[in-house]
Design a protein around this motif. Structure first.
Motif, mmCIF file in Angstrom:
data_model
loop_
_atom_site.group_PDB
_atom_site.id
_atom_site.type_symbol
_atom_site.label_atom_id
_atom_site.label_comp_id
_atom_site.label_asym_id
_atom_site.label_seq_id
_atom_site.Cartn_x
_atom_site.Cartn_y
_atom_site.Cartn_z
ATOM 1 N N PRO A 1 20.582 41.121 -37.481
ATOM 2 C CA PRO A 1 19.277 40.439 -37.568
ATOM 3 C C PRO A 1 19.378 38.922 -37.656
ATOM 4 C CG PRO A 1 19.856 41.372 -39.691
ATOM 5 C CD PRO A 1 20.924 41.830 -38.731
ATOM 6 N N VAL A 2 19.692 38.307 -36.516
ATOM 7 C CA VAL A 2 19.777 36.842 -36.470
ATOM 8 C C VAL A 2 18.527 36.227 -35.853
ATOM 9 C CG1 VAL A 2 22.293 36.863 -36.358
ATOM 10 C CG2 VAL A 2 20.979 36.890 -34.235
ATOM 11 N N HIS A 3 17.610 37.091 -35.382
ATOM 12 C CA HIS A 3 16.347 36.646 -34.785
ATOM 13 C C HIS A 3 16.624 35.669 -33.635
ATOM 14 C CE1 HIS A 3 12.151 36.823 -34.551
ATOM 15 N NE2 HIS A 3 11.833 35.723 -35.201
ATOM 16 N N ILE A 4 16.027 34.479 -33.636
ATOM 17 C CA ILE A 4 16.168 33.569 -32.494
ATOM 18 C C ILE A 4 17.389 32.659 -32.597
ATOM 19 C CG2 ILE A 4 13.670 33.560 -32.091
ATOM 20 C CD1 ILE A 4 13.605 30.798 -33.430
ATOM 21 N N ALA A 5 18.185 32.818 -33.653
ATOM 22 C CA ALA A 5 19.307 31.890 -33.867
ATOM 23 C C ALA A 5 20.352 31.970 -32.761
ATOM 24 C CB ALA A 5 19.971 32.175 -35.219
ATOM 25 N N PHE A 6 20.390 33.093 -32.018
ATOM 26 C CA PHE A 6 21.404 33.236 -30.979
ATOM 27 C C PHE A 6 21.056 32.440 -29.713
ATOM 28 C CE2 PHE A 6 18.265 36.160 -29.473
ATOM 29 C CZ PHE A 6 18.447 36.209 -28.091
ATOM 30 N N ILE A 7 19.781 32.087 -29.538
ATOM 31 C CA ILE A 7 19.348 31.470 -28.282
ATOM 32 C C ILE A 7 20.043 30.141 -27.994
ATOM 33 C CG2 ILE A 7 17.373 30.502 -27.035
ATOM 34 C CD1 ILE A 7 15.644 32.670 -28.235
ATOM 35 N N PRO A 8 20.042 29.177 -28.925
ATOM 36 C CA PRO A 8 20.709 27.904 -28.600
ATOM 37 C C PRO A 8 22.229 28.016 -28.497
ATOM 38 C CG PRO A 8 19.991 27.925 -30.878
ATOM 39 C CD PRO A 8 19.403 29.140 -30.242
ATOM 40 N N ILE A 9 22.785 29.155 -28.907
ATOM 41 C CA ILE A 9 24.231 29.344 -28.841
ATOM 42 C C ILE A 9 24.622 30.107 -27.586
ATOM 43 C CG2 ILE A 9 26.232 30.318 -30.039
ATOM 44 C CD1 ILE A 9 24.455 30.156 -32.609
ATOM 45 N N LEU A 10 23.857 31.135 -27.254
ATOM 46 C CA LEU A 10 24.220 32.012 -26.135
ATOM 47 C C LEU A 10 23.671 31.530 -24.803
ATOM 48 C CD1 LEU A 10 25.566 34.692 -25.272
ATOM 49 C CD2 LEU A 10 23.372 35.813 -25.703
ATOM 50 N N ILE A 11 22.428 31.041 -24.784
ATOM 51 C CA ILE A 11 21.768 30.727 -23.516
ATOM 52 C C ILE A 11 22.326 29.490 -22.818
ATOM 53 C CG2 ILE A 11 19.562 30.220 -22.415
ATOM 54 C CD1 ILE A 11 19.939 33.114 -23.334
ATOM 55 N N PRO A 12 22.524 28.343 -23.493
ATOM 56 C CA PRO A 12 23.036 27.161 -22.767
ATOM 57 C C PRO A 12 24.323 27.406 -21.986
ATOM 58 C CG PRO A 12 22.214 26.506 -24.907
ATOM 59 C CD PRO A 12 22.178 28.004 -24.891
ATOM 60 N N PRO A 13 25.333 28.119 -22.534
ATOM 61 C CA PRO A 13 26.531 28.363 -21.722
ATOM 62 C C PRO A 13 26.271 29.221 -20.488
ATOM 63 C CG PRO A 13 26.994 28.727 -24.047
ATOM 64 C CD PRO A 13 25.516 28.603 -23.916
ATOM 65 N N LEU A 14 25.163 29.981 -20.515
ATOM 66 C CA LEU A 14 24.859 30.869 -19.394
ATOM 67 C C LEU A 14 23.974 30.216 -18.339
ATOM 68 C CD1 LEU A 14 24.169 34.235 -21.272
ATOM 69 C CD2 LEU A 14 26.232 33.571 -20.040
ATOM 70 N N LEU A 15 23.501 28.998 -18.584
ATOM 71 C CA LEU A 15 22.619 28.354 -17.619
ATOM 72 C C LEU A 15 23.303 28.164 -16.267
ATOM 73 C CD1 LEU A 15 20.821 25.657 -19.821
ATOM 74 C CD2 LEU A 15 19.908 27.830 -18.970
ATOM 75 N N GLY A 16 24.583 27.829 -16.300
ATOM 76 C CA GLY A 16 25.326 27.696 -15.047
ATOM 77 C C GLY A 16 25.431 29.014 -14.315
ATOM 78 N N VAL A 17 25.567 30.099 -15.071
ATOM 79 C CA VAL A 17 25.623 31.433 -14.477
ATOM 80 C C VAL A 17 24.290 31.773 -13.817
ATOM 81 C CG1 VAL A 17 25.895 33.892 -14.977
ATOM 82 C CG2 VAL A 17 27.330 32.212 -16.145
ATOM 83 N N PHE A 18 23.188 31.482 -14.509
ATOM 84 C CA PHE A 18 21.866 31.735 -13.937
ATOM 85 C C PHE A 18 21.663 30.938 -12.657
ATOM 86 C CE2 PHE A 18 20.422 32.315 -18.600
ATOM 87 C CZ PHE A 18 20.923 33.604 -18.613
ATOM 88 N N GLN A 19 22.179 29.716 -12.648
ATOM 89 C CA GLN A 19 22.032 28.879 -11.465
ATOM 90 C C GLN A 19 22.804 29.452 -10.284
ATOM 91 O OE1 GLN A 19 20.047 26.262 -11.188
ATOM 92 N NE2 GLN A 19 20.613 25.909 -9.054
ATOM 93 N N LYS A 20 24.038 29.879 -10.520
ATOM 94 C CA LYS A 20 24.857 30.421 -9.445
ATOM 95 C C LYS A 20 24.297 31.734 -8.906
ATOM 96 C CE LYS A 20 29.198 28.303 -10.964
ATOM 97 N NZ LYS A 20 30.582 28.559 -11.449
ATOM 98 N N LEU A 21 23.761 32.541 -9.797
ATOM 99 C CA LEU A 21 23.200 33.822 -9.372
ATOM 100 C C LEU A 21 21.754 33.696 -8.909
ATOM 101 C CD1 LEU A 21 24.595 36.206 -12.152
ATOM 102 C CD2 LEU A 21 25.430 35.907 -9.824
ATOM 103 N N LYS A 22 21.201 32.476 -9.031
ATOM 104 C CA LYS A 22 19.805 32.221 -8.632
ATOM 105 C C LYS A 22 18.826 33.135 -9.378
ATOM 106 C CE LYS A 22 20.807 30.344 -4.041
ATOM 107 N NZ LYS A 22 22.223 30.129 -4.310
ATOM 108 N N VAL A 23 19.023 33.210 -10.686
ATOM 109 C CA VAL A 23 18.123 33.988 -11.539
ATOM 110 C C VAL A 23 16.956 33.099 -11.945
ATOM 111 C CG1 VAL A 23 17.883 35.280 -13.682
ATOM 112 C CG2 VAL A 23 20.018 35.395 -12.393
#
Length: 216
Positions: free
Chosen positions: A120-142
Protein backbone atom coordinates in the motif's frame (compact mmCIF):
# COMPACT_ATOMS: atom_id res chain seq x y z
CA UNK A 1 7.19 14.59 36.00
CA UNK A 2 4.00 15.43 34.17
CA UNK A 3 3.37 12.83 31.42
CA UNK A 4 2.09 15.57 29.09
CA UNK A 5 5.32 17.55 29.44
CA UNK A 6 7.38 14.41 28.80
CA UNK A 7 5.29 13.57 25.74
CA UNK A 8 5.62 17.08 24.30
CA UNK A 9 9.38 17.14 24.93
CA UNK A 10 9.80 13.78 23.16
CA UNK A 11 7.75 15.01 20.22
CA UNK A 12 9.85 18.18 19.92
CA UNK A 13 13.07 16.17 20.16
CA UNK A 14 11.94 13.79 17.40
CA UNK A 15 10.87 16.77 15.28
CA UNK A 16 14.33 18.33 15.70
CA UNK A 17 15.80 14.99 14.59
CA UNK A 18 13.61 15.31 11.46
CA UNK A 19 11.62 12.18 12.24
CA UNK A 20 8.36 11.95 10.27
CA UNK A 21 5.82 14.15 12.03
CA UNK A 22 3.15 11.44 12.21
CA UNK A 23 5.59 8.92 13.67
CA UNK A 24 6.82 11.52 16.17
CA UNK A 25 3.27 12.42 17.20
CA UNK A 26 2.17 8.80 17.62
CA UNK A 27 5.32 7.68 19.45
CA UNK A 28 5.31 10.61 21.87
CA UNK A 29 1.61 10.10 22.64
CA UNK A 30 2.15 6.41 23.42
CA UNK A 31 5.17 7.20 25.62
CA UNK A 32 3.11 9.81 27.48
CA UNK A 33 0.41 7.23 28.13
CA UNK A 34 2.91 4.66 29.40
CA UNK A 35 4.55 7.22 31.73
CA UNK A 36 1.12 8.06 33.16
CA UNK A 37 0.65 4.41 34.16
CA UNK A 38 -1.57 3.27 31.31
CA UNK A 39 -0.95 0.02 29.44
CA UNK A 40 0.11 0.00 25.80
CA UNK A 41 -3.40 -0.88 24.61
CA UNK A 42 -4.95 1.80 26.81
CA UNK A 43 -2.47 4.39 25.54
CA UNK A 44 -3.23 3.60 21.90
CA UNK A 45 -6.98 3.60 22.55
CA UNK A 46 -6.80 6.94 24.36
CA UNK A 47 -4.74 8.42 21.53
CA UNK A 48 -7.18 7.19 18.87
CA UNK A 49 -10.27 8.31 20.80
CA UNK A 50 -8.74 11.77 21.17
CA UNK A 51 -8.55 12.24 17.42
CA UNK A 52 -11.54 14.24 16.25
CA UNK A 53 -13.52 14.13 13.01
CA UNK A 54 -11.57 12.56 10.16
CA UNK A 55 -8.24 12.69 11.99
CA UNK A 56 -8.21 8.91 12.47
CA UNK A 57 -8.56 8.40 8.72
CA UNK A 58 -5.95 11.06 8.01
CA UNK A 59 -3.56 9.34 10.42
CA UNK A 60 -4.12 6.00 8.70
CA UNK A 61 -3.31 7.52 5.32
CA UNK A 62 -0.29 9.30 6.76
CA UNK A 63 1.10 6.11 8.26
CA UNK A 64 0.65 4.28 4.96
CA UNK A 65 2.32 7.24 3.28
CA UNK A 66 5.27 6.83 5.61
CA UNK A 67 5.45 3.19 4.58
CA UNK A 68 5.33 4.31 0.95
CA UNK A 69 8.34 6.57 1.47
CA UNK A 70 10.23 3.66 3.02
CA UNK A 71 9.44 1.49 -0.01
CA UNK A 72 10.57 4.22 -2.40
CA UNK A 73 13.83 4.72 -0.50
CA UNK A 74 14.54 0.99 -0.70
CA UNK A 75 15.00 1.23 -4.47
CA UNK A 76 12.60 -1.64 -5.25
CA UNK A 77 10.47 0.37 -7.66
CA UNK A 78 13.54 1.78 -9.42
CA UNK A 79 14.92 -1.75 -9.81
CA UNK A 80 11.60 -2.86 -11.31
CA UNK A 81 11.67 0.00 -13.82
CA UNK A 82 15.22 -0.81 -14.87
CA UNK A 83 14.33 -4.48 -15.38
CA UNK A 84 11.41 -3.53 -17.61
CA UNK A 85 13.66 -1.31 -19.72
CA UNK A 86 16.22 -4.10 -20.10
CA UNK A 87 13.54 -6.59 -21.16
CA UNK A 88 12.25 -4.47 -24.02
CA UNK A 89 15.53 -2.92 -25.14
CA UNK A 90 16.05 -3.64 -28.82
CA UNK A 91 12.53 -5.03 -29.24
CA UNK A 92 10.66 -1.78 -29.72
CA UNK A 93 10.38 -2.24 -33.51
CA UNK A 94 8.89 -4.92 -35.70
CA UNK A 95 6.17 -7.48 -35.10
CA UNK A 96 6.92 -7.71 -31.38
CA UNK A 97 6.02 -4.04 -30.83
CA UNK A 98 2.26 -4.57 -30.39
CA UNK A 99 2.79 -7.50 -28.04
CA UNK A 100 5.23 -5.47 -25.98
CA UNK A 101 2.70 -2.66 -25.70
CA UNK A 102 0.17 -5.04 -24.17
CA UNK A 103 2.79 -6.52 -21.84
CA UNK A 104 3.83 -3.07 -20.61
CA UNK A 105 0.21 -1.92 -20.17
CA UNK A 106 -0.79 -5.11 -18.31
CA UNK A 107 2.29 -4.89 -16.08
CA UNK A 108 1.51 -1.25 -15.31
CA UNK A 109 -2.08 -2.16 -14.40
CA UNK A 110 -0.89 -4.90 -12.03
CA UNK A 111 1.70 -2.66 -10.38
CA UNK A 112 -0.80 0.19 -9.98
CA UNK A 113 -3.47 -2.08 -8.50
CA UNK A 114 -0.93 -3.65 -6.13
CA UNK A 115 -0.03 -0.19 -4.84
CA UNK A 116 -3.47 0.03 -3.19
CA UNK A 117 -3.59 -3.32 -1.44
CA UNK A 118 -0.62 -5.69 -1.74
CA UNK A 119 2.05 -3.03 -1.10
CA UNK A 120 0.00 0.00 0.00
CA UNK A 121 2.20 2.81 -1.30
CA UNK A 122 -0.70 4.54 -3.11
CA UNK A 123 0.65 7.14 -5.59
CA UNK A 124 4.21 7.17 -4.21
CA UNK A 125 5.38 4.77 -6.93
CA UNK A 126 4.46 7.12 -9.80
CA UNK A 127 7.39 9.58 -9.65
CA UNK A 128 9.76 6.63 -9.20
CA UNK A 129 8.45 4.12 -11.74
CA UNK A 130 6.94 6.26 -14.52
CA UNK A 131 9.79 8.69 -15.43
CA UNK A 132 12.25 5.86 -16.28
CA UNK A 133 9.57 4.34 -18.51
CA UNK A 134 8.85 7.49 -20.51
CA UNK A 135 11.53 6.57 -23.02
CA UNK A 136 9.96 3.13 -23.36
CA UNK A 137 6.54 4.66 -24.01
CA UNK A 138 8.09 6.89 -26.64
CA UNK A 139 9.80 4.03 -28.46
CA UNK A 140 6.69 1.88 -28.39
CA UNK A 141 4.51 4.88 -29.34
CA UNK A 142 2.18 4.36 -26.40
CA UNK A 143 -0.37 7.17 -26.09
CA UNK A 144 0.10 9.14 -22.86
CA UNK A 145 -3.67 9.37 -22.48
CA UNK A 146 -3.81 5.59 -22.25
CA UNK A 147 -1.17 5.65 -19.50
CA UNK A 148 -3.25 8.22 -17.61
CA UNK A 149 -6.36 6.02 -17.91
CA UNK A 150 -4.42 2.94 -16.76
CA UNK A 151 -3.04 4.77 -13.71
CA UNK A 152 -6.47 6.12 -12.82
CA UNK A 153 -8.05 2.68 -13.11
CA UNK A 154 -5.38 0.98 -11.03
CA UNK A 155 -5.35 3.65 -8.34
CA UNK A 156 -9.12 3.95 -7.88
CA UNK A 157 -10.78 0.61 -8.65
CA UNK A 158 -9.04 -1.63 -6.06
CA UNK A 159 -9.94 0.53 -3.07
CA UNK A 160 -13.49 0.86 -4.38
CA UNK A 161 -14.17 -2.88 -4.19
CA UNK A 162 -11.44 -4.55 -2.09
CA UNK A 163 -11.67 -3.98 1.70
CA UNK A 164 -7.93 -4.26 2.35
CA UNK A 165 -5.17 -1.65 2.36
CA UNK A 166 -6.53 1.72 1.28
CA UNK A 167 -9.78 -0.05 0.44
CA UNK A 168 -10.23 -0.93 4.11
CA UNK A 169 -9.93 2.75 5.02
CA UNK A 170 -12.31 3.93 2.30
CA UNK A 171 -14.97 1.20 2.56
CA UNK A 172 -15.04 0.72 6.33
CA UNK A 173 -13.76 3.94 7.92
CA UNK A 174 -15.38 6.36 5.48
CA UNK A 175 -18.23 4.85 3.47
CA UNK A 176 -19.65 2.40 6.03
CA UNK A 177 -19.20 4.88 8.88
CA UNK A 178 -21.11 7.57 6.99
CA UNK A 179 -23.91 5.11 6.25
CA UNK A 180 -24.21 4.29 9.94
CA UNK A 181 -24.02 7.96 10.92
CA UNK A 182 -26.95 8.67 8.59
CA UNK A 183 -29.22 6.03 10.08
CA UNK A 184 -28.47 2.95 7.96
CA UNK A 185 -27.45 0.81 10.92
CA UNK A 186 -28.51 -2.40 9.17
CA UNK A 187 -25.71 -2.16 6.61
CA UNK A 188 -22.81 -4.49 7.40
CA UNK A 189 -19.23 -4.37 6.16
CA UNK A 190 -19.64 -7.34 3.81
CA UNK A 191 -22.37 -5.52 1.83
CA UNK A 192 -20.32 -2.45 0.98
CA UNK A 193 -17.85 -4.05 -1.51
CA UNK A 194 -20.75 -5.74 -3.29
CA UNK A 195 -22.58 -2.44 -3.67
CA UNK A 196 -19.41 -0.82 -5.01
CA UNK A 197 -19.14 -3.38 -7.81
CA UNK A 198 -21.45 -1.23 -9.97
CA UNK A 199 -19.15 1.83 -10.07
CA UNK A 200 -16.27 -0.64 -10.33
CA UNK A 201 -17.78 -1.98 -13.55
CA UNK A 202 -17.87 1.60 -14.81
CA UNK A 203 -14.12 1.85 -14.21
CA UNK A 204 -13.55 -1.41 -16.12
CA UNK A 205 -15.67 -0.10 -18.98
CA UNK A 206 -13.61 3.10 -19.05
CA UNK A 207 -10.38 1.11 -19.18
CA UNK A 208 -11.61 -0.98 -22.10
CA UNK A 209 -12.80 2.13 -23.93
CA UNK A 210 -9.40 3.77 -23.46
CA UNK A 211 -7.71 0.68 -24.91
CA UNK A 212 -9.88 0.94 -28.02
CA UNK A 213 -9.35 4.68 -28.40
CA UNK A 214 -5.69 5.05 -27.53
CA UNK A 215 -4.00 1.71 -28.28
CA UNK A 216 -3.46 1.32 -32.05
Amino acid sequence: MNPVVISVCIMLLLALMRVNVVVALTFSAVIGGLVSGMSLNESISAFESGLGGGATIALSYAMLGTFAVAISKSGLTDLLAQNVIKKIHGKENGAASTGLKYVVICALILVTMSSQNVIPVHIAFIPILIPPLLGVFQKLKVDRRLIACVLTFGLVTPYMVLPIGFGGIFLNNILLKNLHDNGLEGVVASQVPTAMLLPGLGMISGLLDSDILYLP
